[in-house]
Write a protein that holds these residues in place. Sequence first.
Motif, PDB file in Angstrom:
ATOM      1  N   PRO A  38       0.799  -1.242   0.000  1.00  0.00           N
ATOM      2  CA  PRO A  38       0.000   0.000   0.000  1.00  0.00           C
ATOM      3  C   PRO A  38       0.824   1.280   0.000  1.00  0.00           C
ATOM      4  CG  PRO A  38      -0.902  -1.592   1.566  1.00  0.00           C
ATOM      5  CD  PRO A  38       0.403  -2.154   1.094  1.00  0.00           C
ATOM      6  N   GLN A 169      -6.410  -7.336   9.006  1.00  0.00           N
ATOM      7  CA  GLN A 169      -6.116  -6.370   7.938  1.00  0.00           C
ATOM      8  C   GLN A 169      -4.616  -6.141   7.762  1.00  0.00           C
ATOM      9  OE1 GLN A 169      -8.623  -2.786   8.045  1.00  0.00           O
ATOM     10  NE2 GLN A 169      -9.925  -3.815   9.533  1.00  0.00           N
ATOM     11  N   GLN A 219      -7.298   2.857  -3.454  1.00  0.00           N
ATOM     12  CA  GLN A 219      -6.235   2.844  -4.450  1.00  0.00           C
ATOM     13  C   GLN A 219      -6.306   4.042  -5.387  1.00  0.00           C
ATOM     14  OE1 GLN A 219      -6.385  -0.923  -6.482  1.00  0.00           O
ATOM     15  NE2 GLN A 219      -5.307  -2.012  -4.858  1.00  0.00           N
ATOM     16  N   PHE A 224      -2.402   8.448   0.850  1.00  0.00           N
ATOM     17  CA  PHE A 224      -2.309   7.144   1.502  1.00  0.00           C
ATOM     18  C   PHE A 224      -2.993   7.202   2.861  1.00  0.00           C
ATOM     19  CE2 PHE A 224      -0.148   4.711   4.820  1.00  0.00           C
ATOM     20  CZ  PHE A 224      -0.225   3.412   4.326  1.00  0.00           C
ATOM     21  N   LEU A 226      -4.491   4.136   5.965  1.00  0.00           N
ATOM     22  CA  LEU A 226      -4.986   2.841   6.421  1.00  0.00           C
ATOM     23  C   LEU A 226      -5.463   2.973   7.861  1.00  0.00           C
ATOM     24  CD1 LEU A 226      -2.258   0.321   5.135  1.00  0.00           C
ATOM     25  CD2 LEU A 226      -4.570   0.651   4.220  1.00  0.00           C
TER      26      LEU A 226
END
Length: 246
Positions: A38, A169, A219, A224, A226
């Motif tokens: 990622p 995850q 994406q 970015f 998470l």
Amino acid sequence: MEKTIKSVQDLYDMLDADFRSAKHFWEPFYENRDRPIPFFPNKPDENLVAGMEKGLLRGGRALEMGCGPGRNALYLARQGYQVEAYDLSETAIAWAKERAAEEQLDVHFECRSVFELTPEQEYDLVYDSGCLHHLLPHQRIPYIAMIDQALKPGGYFGLTCFAPGFGDQGGPEHVMDDWEVYREKSMRGGLAFTEEKLRYLLEDTFECVELRPMKAMGQNDAYFGLPILWAALWRKPEARDGHILV
């Protein structure tokens, strides 16, 4: 004299000895740029962008620790920062330099351990995206001291690190007790931190500006993010114990 502990550094070296060298892990990690990692795409952390858009981060000199292929360092350079960025992986640094050349950005990338740095209150921002959670517990002591020494009074320390409860995850399931790390001789791929533990480690040195879960980004998003990570921003006080920091 070998294997005789006389200094704090001797003690750190002894504690390091039972663990694999971080450089030996990260060097091959970056060799295949096509892996679906990622944080390989050239996109900055969403919290770093948010700090800029809120006007908290206003340019100056920036230091990034564990910069990988340079995505956050390059973003800061685009925003007018004078950036120095370090990583243990020569492969990651080579990739970061290629990206900087493609964008014609002037960033000082260097393959070097952050523990080798000796800054003197010269940075407006120190940024860490994923370095802290790969440090052994005893390494946090020189890590925090170095950041404190690096920042100008009033400077900012940005951080992303693992939160617990995201084993499904790709993150850690729970927070390891620091003693447990040494008993098992393993960090299980990275250490998670509760909000309480982060505050305990950092609030004696820095003022907390923001501490929240990182926002999830897809994406196709420009940034970015998470939710397995904390996104935090800390500030070095202008004064400490009644004394002005100069």
